[in-house]
Design an enzyme around this catalytic site. Structure first.
Site, PDB file in Angstrom:
ATOM      1  N   LYS A 147       0.837  -1.200   0.000  1.00 27.48           N
ATOM      2  CA  LYS A 147       0.000   0.000   0.000  1.00 27.48           C
ATOM      3  C   LYS A 147       0.876   1.256   0.000  1.00 27.48           C
ATOM      4  O   LYS A 147       1.900   1.318   0.682  1.00 27.48           O
ATOM      5  CB  LYS A 147      -0.903  -0.023   1.234  1.00 27.48           C
ATOM      6  N   SER A 196      -8.993   2.810   3.081  1.00 26.48           N
ATOM      7  CA  SER A 196      -8.020   3.367   2.162  1.00 26.48           C
ATOM      8  C   SER A 196      -7.142   2.311   1.475  1.00 26.48           C
ATOM      9  O   SER A 196      -6.349   2.642   0.584  1.00 26.48           O
ATOM     10  CB  SER A 196      -7.095   4.344   2.905  1.00 26.48           C
ATOM     11  N   SER A 241      -9.693   0.377   7.323  1.00 25.34           N
ATOM     12  CA  SER A 241      -9.119   0.505   5.986  1.00 25.34           C
ATOM     13  C   SER A 241      -8.561  -0.778   5.402  1.00 25.34           C
ATOM     14  O   SER A 241      -8.198  -0.807   4.233  1.00 25.34           O
ATOM     15  CB  SER A 241      -8.017   1.572   5.994  1.00 25.34           C
TER      16      SER A 241
END
Length: 489
Positions: free
Chosen positions: A83, A157, A181
């Protein structure tokens, strides 16, 4: 002979085992994954950077080690995506912000160090919204789409990580989770997302280094964990990532657990409570509620004692908002937002900075968090696990910033999307989102499994038992090719 597509949907632990047995070349595997990324990702935009040259060179080096009978780590030759809130020293870490466009750190995050040490090969960085606030609308690299329906959101996210794993763009991805997330994107994309106990996996520089405003917030909330297509892969990654590091003052000692080796268990007699509403504080879509309730019956069929019961907690939204602001380094964030051209500051960041907050607000938030945690430890004196929806809805349309309605009632702020995950983030308990079914329109739904303080093993064992009873990995999204959607806005 295994096709390239089959390799891309093969589990990480099986790939690593085949490489160790010299049945699979790391180069063959990497070429298959890179080819699929090149072909499929323009439709999804799961990645904001793909390290083609370094990844292939690393695969060649991994193959030499295999042929030279050198010691091999548990992830040897396995592609791992990361990520883009997690630092990588040889790839840009932009965090979805125009202010960090082109920024390449001079050090890896602790978890990236550990992945590399275990033989994993960093494939690339997965897309995020501005500093992780909200669904994956990235103003630098473009919007990530849900592989199950390209007109729907993968949430955020860690939306890029979840979408990548769901679409077979590598077997595993590292995500992060401060309020949901990992778990909400896992639910939206039909993959397994593990959020380990707070401190189980050390973090640095992310959330810990004030030299990087935007990346440096959420210190008491954020955790890093894997998004995978199997529970065994998540356990394997946790074995690699766990353990203390002096750069993270919150990191836990390693008690020698081997999660991958201790997955199989009998759930007979286990005490499990479940809730669809936190005792009246939450709402849920009817289809999601039906699938989650059906999942609770699977645990009952496995011999667990299952009943409706939830911790006695107050509405967590005000507490989460106060702690998020307290963790956010507001002074540095205000300076950061001031650097954006007029009108271009991310709306969610601007909204975080807008309210005037006092020491009393902060103190009240800290006190309410203590009350919430106390409610959870008292609950787990009676129950071994807690089950809830991972998200109150299935994936919503891409053009929206969140659901417009939950359970027939309108939604006016983004907090309801995290209404089942945020309280667990505040408490720090281990938790996971596991696919528990699909809606009538073909969208996946996740079940949240929450364990007692530090009981990551039980969360993984319960997840594995559910996976055996109700497997999901055979379900694959059919991503239409040829539209070649723009990667950048």
């Amino acid at each position: 002979m295994t096709t390239g597509e089959e390799l891309c949907f093969t589990s990480a632990h099986e790939l690593a085992a085949r490489i160790r047995r010299r049945e699979l070349s790391p180069v063959e595997l990497m070429d298959a994954v890179l080819e699929r990324v090149e072909r499929i990702d323009p439709e999804i935009v799961a990645f904001c950077a793909v390290d083609h040259d370094r990844a292939r060179k690393a695969a060649v080096a991994a193959e030499r080690k295999v042929l030279g009978d050198e010691p091999l780590g548990p992830l040897h030759g396995v592609p791992v995506s990361v990520k883009d809130l997690i630092f990588t020293k040889d790839l840009p870490t932009v965090g979805g912000s125009k202010l960090y466009a082109g920024f390449t750190p001079d050090e890896d995050d602790v978890v990236v160090e550990r992945v590399r040490r275990a033989g994993g090969i960093v494939l690339g960085k997965t897309n995020v919204p501005d500093f992780g606030y909200g669904p994956t609308f990235d103003p630098v690299f473009g919007t990530t789409r849900n592989p199950w329906d390209l007109d729907r959101s993968p949430a955020g996210s860690s939306g890029g990580s979840a979408a990548a794993v769901a679409a077979g763009l590598g077997p595993v991805s590292l995500g992060s989770d401060g309020g949901g997330s990992i778990r909400v994107p896992a639910s939206f994309c039909g993959v397994y997302g593990l959020n380990p106990s707070f401190g189980r996996v050390p973090l640095y520089p992310g959330t810990r280094d004030t030299r990087y405003p935007g990346f440096s917030g959420w210190e008491s909330l954020e955790r890093i964990g894997p998004l995978t297509r199997t529970v065994a892969d998540a356990a394997l990654l946790l074995d690699v990532l766990k353990g203390p590091d002096p750069r993270d003052r919150h990191s836990l000692p390693d008690a020698g657990e081997r999660y991958r080796e201790d997955l199989e268990t009998d759930l007979a007699g286990l005490r499990i409570g479940w809730t669809l509403d936190w005792g009246g504080h939450a709402r849920v879509d009817a289809e999601v509620a039906a699938l989650v309730e059906g999942a609770t019956r699977v645990f009952a069929d496995l011999g667990a004692i299952v009943e409706v019961a939830c911790p006695d907690i107050a509405d967590p939204a005000p507490t989460f908002g106060a702690i998020m602001a307290l963790d956010a380094d507001l002074h540095a964030m205000r300076e950061l937002v001031a650097r954006y051209p007029a009108g271009e500051a991310p709306p969610r960041l601007a909204a975080l900075l807008e309210p005037e907050r006092s020491f009393l607000d902060a103190s009240s938030g800290v006190a309410a968090r203590k009350d919430l945690y106390n409610a959870f430890w008292r609950y787990f004196e009676r129950y071994d696990l807690l089950l809830t929806p991972a998200a109150p809805v299935a994936a919503f349309p891409l053009h929206l910033a969140g659901p417009t309605e939950i359970g027939g009632a309108p939604v006016t702020d983004p907090m309801p999307l995290a209404q089942f995950t945020a309280p667990i983030s505040l408490a720090g308990n281990p938790c996971a989102s596991i696919p528990c079914g699909w809606t009538r329109s073909g969208l996946p739904v996740g079940l949240q499994i929450v364990g007692n303080h530090l009981d990551d093993r039980r969360v993984l064992q319960a997840s594995r038992a559910f996976e055996i009873a109700k497997p999901w990995a055979q379900h694959r999204p059919r991503v239409p090719e040829g539209t070649r959607r723009a990667r950048r806005p």
